[in-house]
Structure formats: structure tokens, C-alpha cells
Design an enzyme around this catalytic site. Structure first.
Site, PDB file in Angstrom:
ATOM      1  N   HIS A   1      -1.501   1.507   7.478  1.00 22.61           N
ATOM      2  CA  HIS A   1      -1.947   1.524   6.084  1.00 22.61           C
ATOM      3  C   HIS A   1      -1.698   2.894   5.462  1.00 22.61           C
ATOM      4  CE1 HIS A   1      -4.197   0.379   2.558  1.00 22.61           C
ATOM      5  NE2 HIS A   1      -5.038   1.392   2.716  1.00 22.61           N
TER       6      HIS A   1
ATOM      7  N   CYS B   1       0.831  -1.213   0.000  1.00 27.22           N
ATOM      8  CA  CYS B   1       0.000   0.000   0.000  1.00 27.22           C
ATOM      9  C   CYS B   1       0.862   1.258   0.000  1.00 27.22           C
ATOM     10  CB  CYS B   1      -0.952  -0.004   1.190  1.00 27.22           C
ATOM     11  SG  CYS B   1      -0.140  -0.020   2.805  1.00 27.22           S
TER      12      CYS B   1
END
Length: 468
Positions: free
Chosen positions: A307, A60
Site C-alpha cells: 500500500h 493508491c
């Protein structure tokens, strides 16, 4: 002079992913563009967001970074022009060619739901299937792209300076002024940068953090400044100012610190529009406006966990949240409320660029998935020289006037000094201001050693008159 780092090469055997298919109406548009021999791209045109990106396993961070680069207007313009690939003699493993293919596929195939896999030519040298710092990947990618450009320039013009489209777009210059408290002499050093790390430990806004970079730092005690005029260490004051502003401004909020990448999770406000004129060493004319176009966000406790995603402004002016494969619309209010890690601003003059010239027949080539594979086995030999005007020779340091020396003259003076002394820059100890960014950025106001002798910096002395 720009100091570029060397990084491991990616595996040239890796092939980029295939491109999504064109719909019939889109193919008709391509036919018309090819017939005209020109492909227009303007951030004022109804250009939608790029494709979503597959998460290949803890990727990510690189997906978010690639989306920010893909939606950087001047960089996208350059990539879609295909200028680099037309002169690149070694497309195998070339990071510029890989980025060119990535941006082209992403922006020319923008139907809802389109997803692509990032090329391993872009990611394999850095990504080891574990979470990493998105800012580190950004700098790694820009430096390897810069080095790819230099290889082309060196082959076409060995005497050309170390400039590239990457540094033309993202690069700026700091001017560091140090004033000796003993003799009142002043020296200036000029340091290149690709991004600006901001200390946010005690501020509430990005503007406050920018103002803090201008505060004078007192150099005393063990950290005293070695004055070339006094020929010994003396107390001094140091101030930083922007000498040359970049087209694209990357502001890195220093949220991570220490080897474990512990996060400073505090709210820092940032504007949609920013004027850099107050931070210039020689402000002239009207404002220097920048517009926000991308925000890279991290959610989690450390840079090695959590994230990453980003919000980007597409060509038609609408904002989108790019979260791996998910591409969803959002508004600027929600964007400005994100807990930002890296902010991307572009000069508004560059935001309103017009069209891009593309040679006849190139449209089909860049949209053909086979083109990506064909490039890996094809070497192009047409070269275009890249020369830079180094300026006229200057007088020796002893004969300099008290008038501030220009940046071009400073470069020549530094080269002459290095030649006389027989110095090599790689053998000179770098200060923290010139070393590469570590996690969370670096403190640009930290000074160690003798700043007159910085490697990679251009030092200009401004002597004073003393009474007999």
C-alpha cells in the site's frame, strides 16, 4: 538539452469529476476575490490540505503521487494561476490542463471530508487497475506534463528551447568531471535531471547517501574512459557534483530492485531541513536551504503489492497523512519516522512565495464544474511567445582556453559540433546515466561507453599544457 519521452495519449473522451459545492461563506470570499481581480495563495496563509482521493481499484500509488504533486508549492502556484490553460490550443487530453483542473479542485475545495476522483485524463494512459510503482507514475506524469508544455511553446515559438515550467520547477543539472590518469586532461559533461536516486544499501541517512554520490569512481580495465586527447581508452576517475540545484528536490530512495521489484526494507533517516550547498560544484554565498514538504511511503514486500500513502505539509504549516480518501492530521515527528520511498524538498525561498495574479472573472470559471467539460470542446488561440537566450556563439573546440566553459556556451558548442558531424541525438546510444529511470532508480555513478559522446549531455573539454 532535456530529453523527453513519448507516451501513449489518454482518452480525450474521458471527463473529469465534478467539483464539491461551495458553502455560502466560501462563495462570498470568491465574490470578493473576483471583484479585486486577484487570488492570493501563500504557503504562509491558512490554506488547508487538499481533498481526499477515491481509490478506483489498486490506485493508491497514483493517489499518493498526485497528493505530493498537488502540495508542491511552486507547482500549485503555477496551476492556480491558470497560465497554461489560457494558452493551450489542445486541451483535449492535455496533461497540464488535466493537472491544472485537479489541483484547482483539490485546493479550492478543502472542507473536511471532501473527496474527489482523479481525472482519467491524468491516469488512464498509465493505470491498468493493478498496483504499480508510485515513482514510475510520478516520472510518467511529469514527463507528459512537460511534453504538453512543449507543444504550446513550439506552436507559439518553434525555435524555443525545450524548457517548460515542469523542468523550471523540478529540473537541475549534474556536472560530471572525468580526469584522464595518463594525460591529466579533464572533461566535463552536464546532464539534466528531474529527481535524484539514492543508493541506500549501505547507509543510515540521506545525507550519507548524498555524500556517496560525490565519491570518485575509478574507470579502468573494460570500463576505461575513452580520452579524446589520447584518442584511446585510458584509466580515469569520475566524480559527480550538482551544477544547478532545482527549486523542488525529489530524492528517491532506491528500495526496489530487479524485475520483481524486491524491496530493500531498511530504516534511513532524513532531515526536515537540508542544505544542498556542500554538494554544489561551485558553492558560493550562504547556505542553500531546503524544507521537507512531502514524504511518499510504501508498505509491503514489493512495489507491485502492499500500500502507498503520503504525508504532506499544507499551506498553513500543518502536516497531514493522505491515505486515499482519509485525510488525518499528524506531526512532523511521526513524518520523520516514516519508512520513506520518495522525499520532496522545496527551496525555502520558494516556500515563502507571495500571491498569484489571476485575471478578473477567472475565479468563477475555475470553480465552476461545467468549466471542466467546456474546456474539452473549446480551443483557445491566444498564444504567448516563449523565447530563451541561447547566448553568444563560442569559438571552436580547438581554440578553447583552459578556463571552465559556462553552461550556456557549452550548449552552443554542442549544437555546433552536432551540426558539423550531421549527428542526430535519437541515433546515439545513451548511457545508463541518461536513460530513463527503471524500477528503484538508477545508479548515477555507473559509467559505460565513451562519456565524451553522450547524447543529451553537454561536454566541455579543459585542455592542459604539455612540455615539449
Amino acid at each position: 538539452m532535456v530529453v523527453a519521452l513519448s507516451f501513449p495519449e489518454a482518452d480525450p473522451a474521458m471527463s473529469p469529476p465534478s467539483a464539491p459545492e461551495l458553502h455560502q461563506d466560501e462563495a462570498q470570499v470568491v465574490e470578493e476575490l473576483a471583484a479585486n481581480g486577484k487570488h492570493s495563495l501563500s504557503w504562509e496563509s491558512p490554506q488547508g490540505p487538499g481533498c481526499g482521493l477515491q481509490n478506483t481499484g489498486n490506485s493508491c500509488y497514483l493517489n499518493a503521487a498526485l497528493q505530493c504533486l498537488t502540495h508542491t508549492p511552486p507547482l500549485a502556484d503555477y496551476m492556480l494561476s491558470q497560465e497554461h490553460s489560457q494558452t493551450c490550443c489542445s486541451p483535449e487530453g492535455c496533461k497540464m490542463c488535466a493537472m491544472e483542473a485537479h489541483v484547482t479542485q483539490s485546493l479550492l475545495h478543502t472542507h473536511s471530508g471532501d473527496v474527489m476522483k482523479p481525472s482519467q485524463n491524468l491516469t488512464s494512459a498509465f493505470h491498468k487497475r493493478k498496483q504499480e510503482d508510485a515513482h514510475e507514475f510520478l516520472m510518467f506524469t511529469l514527463e507528459t506534463m512537460h511534453e504538453s508544455c512543449l507543444q504550446v511553446h513550439r506552436q507559439s515559438e518553434p525555435t524555443s528551447e525545450d524548457s517548460s515550467p515542469i523542468h523550471d520547477i523540478f529540473g537541475g543539472w549534474w556536472r560530471s568531471q572525468i580526469k584522464c590518469h595518463h594525460c591529466q586532461g579533464t572533461s566535463y559533461s552536464y546532464d539534466p535531471f528531474l529527481d535524484i536516486p539514492l543508493d541506500i544499501s549501505s547507509v543510515q541517512s540521506v545525507k550519507q547517501a548524498l555524500q556517496d554520490t560525490e565519491k570518485a569512481e575509478e574507470l579502468c580495465g573494460e570500463n576505461s574512459y575513452y580520452c579524446g586527447r589520447c584518442r584511446q581508452k585510458k584509466p580515469a576517475s569520475k566524480t559527480l557534483k550538482l551544477y544547478s540545484a532545482p527549486k523542488v528536490l525529489m530524492l528517491v530512495l532506491k528500495r526496489f530492485s530487479g524485475s520483481m521489484g524486491k524491496k530493500l526494507d531498511r530504516k534511513v533517516s532524513y532531515p526536515e531541513f537540508l542544505d544542498l550547498k556542500p554538494y554544489l560544484s561551485q558553492p558560493t554565498g550562504g547556505p542553500l536551504p531546503y524544507a521537507l514538504y512531502a514524504v511518499l511511503v510504501h508498505e509491503g514486500a514489493t512495489c507491485h503489492s502492499g500500500h502507498y500513502f503520503c504525508c504532506v505539509k499544507a499551506g498553513h504549516g500543518k502536516w497531514y497523512k493522505m491515505d486515499d480518501t482519509k485525510v488525518t492530521s499528524c506531526d512532523v515527528t511521526s513524518v520523520l519516522n516514516e519508512n520513506a520511498y520518495v522525499l520532496f524538498y522545496v527551496q525555502q525561498n520558494d516556500l515563502k512565495k507571495g500571491s498569484i495574479n489571476m485575471p478578473e472573472g477567472r475565479i468563477h470559471e475555475v470553480l465552476d464544474a461545467k468549466y471542466q467539460l467546456k474546456k474539452s470542446g473549446e480551443k483557445k488561440h491566444n498564444k504567448s511567445p516563449c523565447t530563451e537566450d541561447a547566448g553568444e556563439p563560442c569559438e571552436n573546440r580547438e581554440k578553447r582556453s583552459s578556463k571552465e566553459t559556462s553552461l550556456g556556451e557549452g550548449k552552443v558548442l554542442q549544437e555546433q559540433d552536432h551540426q558539423k558531424a550531421g549527428q542526430k541525438q535519437e541515433n546515439t546510444k545513451l548511457t545508463p546515466q541518461e536513460q530513463n529511470h527503471e524500477k528503484g532508480g538508477q545508479n548515477l555513478r555507473n559509467t559505460e561507453g565513451e562519456l565524451d559522446r553522450l547524447s543529451g549531455a553537454i561536454v566541455v573539454y579543459q585542455p592542459i599544457c604539455t612540455a615539449n
